[in-house]
Motif scaffolding. Structure first.
Motif, PDB file in Angstrom:
ATOM      1  N   VAL A 139      -6.414  -5.360   2.521  1.00 36.64           N
ATOM      2  CA  VAL A 139      -5.285  -5.135   3.430  1.00 36.64           C
ATOM      3  C   VAL A 139      -5.540  -5.815   4.769  1.00 36.64           C
ATOM      4  CG1 VAL A 139      -3.963  -3.388   4.694  1.00 36.64           C
ATOM      5  CG2 VAL A 139      -4.652  -2.966   2.335  1.00 36.64           C
TER       6      VAL A 139
ATOM      7  N   GLU B 176       1.199   1.899   6.105  1.00 34.31           N
ATOM      8  CA  GLU B 176       1.236   2.977   5.109  1.00 34.31           C
ATOM      9  C   GLU B 176       0.061   2.868   4.151  1.00 34.31           C
ATOM     10  OE1 GLU B 176       4.975   2.848   3.168  1.00 34.31           O
ATOM     11  OE2 GLU B 176       6.052   3.890   4.764  1.00 34.31           O
ATOM     12  N   GLU B 177      -0.234   1.643   3.729  1.00 36.44           N
ATOM     13  CA  GLU B 177      -1.344   1.448   2.799  1.00 36.44           C
ATOM     14  C   GLU B 177      -2.675   1.801   3.460  1.00 36.44           C
ATOM     15  OE1 GLU B 177      -3.372   0.623  -0.680  1.00 36.44           O
ATOM     16  OE2 GLU B 177      -1.249   0.974  -0.296  1.00 36.44           O
TER      17      GLU B 177
ATOM     18  N   LYS C  16       4.478  -1.455   5.691  1.00 39.93           N
ATOM     19  CA  LYS C  16       3.786  -1.280   4.411  1.00 39.93           C
ATOM     20  C   LYS C  16       2.278  -1.348   4.570  1.00 39.93           C
ATOM     21  CE  LYS C  16       7.517  -2.984   1.437  1.00 39.93           C
ATOM     22  NZ  LYS C  16       7.943  -4.029   0.487  1.00 39.93           N
TER      23      LYS C  16
ATOM     24  N   ARG D 113      -2.887   5.539   3.857  1.00 37.07           N
ATOM     25  CA  ARG D 113      -3.188   6.162   2.564  1.00 37.07           C
ATOM     26  C   ARG D 113      -4.683   6.052   2.260  1.00 37.07           C
ATOM     27  NH1 ARG D 113      -0.063   3.344  -0.034  1.00 37.07           N
ATOM     28  NH2 ARG D 113       1.736   4.701  -0.301  1.00 37.07           N
ATOM     29  N   ILE D 114      -5.245   4.885   2.491  1.00 35.52           N
ATOM     30  CA  ILE D 114      -6.678   4.671   2.213  1.00 35.52           C
ATOM     31  C   ILE D 114      -7.532   5.505   3.163  1.00 35.52           C
ATOM     32  CG2 ILE D 114      -8.539   2.966   2.170  1.00 35.52           C
ATOM     33  CD1 ILE D 114      -6.362   0.862   1.486  1.00 35.52           C
TER      34      ILE D 114
ATOM     35  N   LYS E 196     -10.465  -1.992  -0.840  1.00 32.38           N
ATOM     36  CA  LYS E 196      -9.009  -1.980  -0.641  1.00 32.38           C
ATOM     37  C   LYS E 196      -8.664  -2.289   0.810  1.00 32.38           C
ATOM     38  CE  LYS E 196      -7.892   1.395  -4.275  1.00 32.38           C
ATOM     39  NZ  LYS E 196      -7.377   2.764  -4.531  1.00 32.38           N
TER      40      LYS E 196
END
Length: 684
Positions: free
Chosen positions: A41, A383-384, A380, A387-388, A37
């Motif tokens: 990103v 944030e991603e 974004k 989160r990861i 992931k």
């Protein structure tokens, strides 16, 4: 930003990702899902970030279209408010992708493929060949090999720089690059043009070659470069809108995933207004007709390749005329405005009408929409990533707890269990062997008693009596001859016709000697049989081992152990005594007759006892020697079995040590990961 994701306070969260990827190099499998992931990103981030400010996202504008379609005029009007910052033909006419960026140093850089990129292209080419056939791959590589330059010479090469001071020199340098590399394109990734105009900050313009061909390497590169372009403008002259070459370019060069970001631009709209306007009564009718006709061409020829079916009709010339004062018009611009004003009686193209034809507000609105997306993209992405990273942190803490409280404890307990099991095995086998040896000593004593009894019994010579008849005529003479042989009782008168005498049969003496030897061998075999049963000893040893080793836990095959133990036990050579009594037999035979009589019997008794004693002593020495050898063989088998088991145990312990090492290593990495995520490792 969503308040749910505010734990990680570092300004550049992407630095943490780079640090994590560096630390986890080769260990990506620890967080395979999360790292995949993150890679996705980071691929977006790295392809969109501003090189001068990693906290900002660049707006990437892709330009496609044929040579002379008006791409330079379009960019000047779009980015520089109509100023001729980018002169005509500044975008290369070669088959190289052109990138335009801001820099305070004006220059052109020819960018070459890296080894990694070239390898990816080759792999993609081979994959394409699997679809199109080997002939396709062969033709491409033959083209490469037939090129003027050596490919490997240019792969991984530093960028080649051409400096320029003004825009006339820029065109000269572009032509110089074209002349130098026009015949060879494969190792060249892009032409980068750097302009010192701050209006280009946070913007990157990418232009594809204005030609259409089936070059796999170039198409692959276009796909890679345009994958992360925010918006693509395909420029096509309105007068020849979407001709065959345009349609071919769109179908071959626009990546499938970029179809939604493509806007078709009908450029030089003022020219088609002039060409078609005389047919209609007004600008409104002319505009309606042209737009309807050209929109139908979109739906007919390229709707499968682009999502936006309505083209943008624009004119850089009309836009510039609207922004300029009339006294600043060039001769060309005065000629254009005159042609427009002559179309309809009494109709004057004022600023409003020119802006309508120019239509750059529509284009800028498209850009504005992408700018809004761009502004939110960094948030974004952060944030991603956050989160990861938090998922990785939580997972790391869970792993640390499991390793410290379960895995490592299990390994330590397992090591102690193996040591205890080893001691039980060694002690159990040792007790069996010692018991066997003690039994051997006791049985030896019993055998010695039996041999001593046999010695006493067989050492006694068996004297026999015999009566013989003597012929009467020769009685007197024979009496003299028999005097030494016959016993006379109390001077009694001898019956000369029948005489009794004693004798010993030598064969019986010899048989006793042989019996003494053979009995010894029988006793010895019985003793060994009583001492140990090879089958039972093997089974008992195997039982001790199997009770303390579990096949699943110890990771070895019990059948192999069984075979090894049996082989070790059965390799013990049973004691055997081979005494050569032949020489003793020969002595008896040489000194005594078959029937020994008279005084010779006493001599024979002495000889026989001496020989038996000698044989007895030799047997006892042999028994001692063979028993010692037997015990040595037992010890040897014990050592062999113990070494074998020790090797198994040590292998298991080494395996546990390796597991412990890897767990400690993982523990170290998990703790390091938490430190990176929590910001305990400073940025450079």
């Amino acid at each position: 930003m969503n308040t749910e994701f505010t734990k990680l306070s570092h300004e550049n969260i992407f630095y943490k990702v780079d640090k994590l990827r560096e630390e986890l190099s080769g260990l990506e499998s620890l967080f395979e899902t999360e790292m995949n992931k993150l890679s996705s990103v980071m691929e977006i981030y790295n392809n969109k970030k501003d090189d001068d400010d990693c906290e900002k996202i660049k707006l990437k504008i892709g330009i496609m279209g044929q040579v002379n379609s008006g791409k330079s005029s379009f960019l000047n009007a779009l980015i520089f408010n109509g100023e001729n910052v980018l002169p005509k033909d500044c975008i290369s006419k070669t088959k190289i992708i052109t990138k335009i960026n801001y820099s305070d140093t004006k220059r052109i850089e020819i960018e070459f493929y890296t080894k990694k990129e070239w390898k990816e292209i080759k792999n993609a080419l081979i994959k394409e060949g699997e679809i199109k056939g080997a002939k396709f791959v062969k033709e491409v590589f033959e083209f490469i090999n037939a090129s003027e330059y050596d490919v490997e010479k240019y792969i991984n090469r530093d960028n080649e720089i051409f400096n320029f001071q003004d825009y006339d020199e820029l065109l000269e340098k572009i032509k110089e690059c074209d002349d130098k590399y026009n015949n060879y394109r494969f190792p060249i990734k892009a032409m980068n043009i750097y302009v010192d105009d701050e209006r280009l900050k946070n913007i990157e313009v990418l232009d594809t070659p204005g030609v259409n061909d089936s070059n796999f390497v170039r198409k692959y590169t276009i796909d890679k470069c345009f994958k992360y372009v925010d918006i693509i403008f395909f420029i096509s002259q309105a007068a020849i809108f979407l001709d065959n070459l345009d349609v071919s370019l769109i179908s071959n060069q626009i990546p499938v995933e970029s179809a939604g970001n493509v806007f078709l631009v009908a450029s030089k709209y003022d020219n088609v207004i002039i060409d078609e306007g005389w047919k209609f009564k007004s600008l409104v009718e002319t505009d309606k007709y042209i737009k309807s006709r050209l929109t139908n061409r979109v739906r007919k020829y390229v709707l499968n390749y682009v999502s936006n079916s309505t083209p943008i009709f624009m004119s850089a010339m009309a836009n510039n005329l609207a922004l300029k004062k009339k006294d600043k018009y060039t001769d060309e611009e005065n000629y254009i405005i005159k042609q427009l004003n002559d179309l309809w009686d009494g109709f004057i193209f004022n600023k409003e009408k020119l802006m309508f034809i120019g239509n750059f507000e529509n284009v800028k609105n498209k850009i504005s929409d992408k700018l809004d997306v761009k502004e939110n993209l960094m948030v974004k992405l952060k944030e991603e990533v956050e989160r990861i990273l938090l998922d990785i942190e939580d997972k790391s803490k869970q792993k640390i707890y499991i390793i410290e409280n379960t895995d490592i404890k299990y390994i330590h307990l397992e090591q102690e269990k193996i040591k205890l099991k080893s001691q039980k095995i060694y002690k159990g086998i040792e007790e069996l062997i010692e018991k066997t040896k003690d039994s051997a000593v006791n049985k030896k004593k019993e055998m010695e008693k039996q041999l001593e009894f046999d010695f006493l019994t067989l050492s006694e010579i068996k004297v026999k009596k015999k009566t013989i008849r003597i012929e009467s005529e020769e009685s007197n003479d024979n009496i003299k001859w028999y005097e030494g042989l016959f016993k006379k009782a109390n001077n009694e008168q001898i019956d000369y016709n029948f005489v009794d005498y004693e004798y010993v049969e030598i064969d019986e003496v010899i048989n006793d000697i042989n019996s003494f030897d053979s009995n010894t061998d029988i006793y010895l075999k019985k003793m060994i049989s009583d001492i140990m049963n090879f089958n039972i000893l093997s089974e008992n040893i195997i039982k001790i081992i199997f009770e303390n080793l579990d096949e699943n836990n110890e990771k070895f095959k019990l059948n192999y152990v069984k075979k090894f133990v049996e082989s070790s036990i059965y390799s013990i050579k049973p004691p055997s005594i081979n005494i050569n009594v032949g020489e003793y037999v020969d002595i008896i035979k040489s000194k005594f007759s078959d029937e020994t009589t008279g005084e010779s019997i006493e001599i024979l008794k002495l000889h026989s006892k001496a020989i038996m004693k000698k044989i007895y002593n030799e047997i006892m020495e042999k028994v001692d020697s063979e028993l010692q050898l037997f015990m040595f063989e037992l010890d040897k088998s014990y050592i062999s079995i113990v070494k074998y088991i020790l090797e198994i145990m040590n292998n298991r312990i080494e395996s546990l040590k390796n597991e412990s090492y890897h767990l400690e290593r993982k523990l170290k990495y998990y703790k390091k990961i938490i430190s990176i995520i929590e910001g305990n490792i400073m940025e450079p």
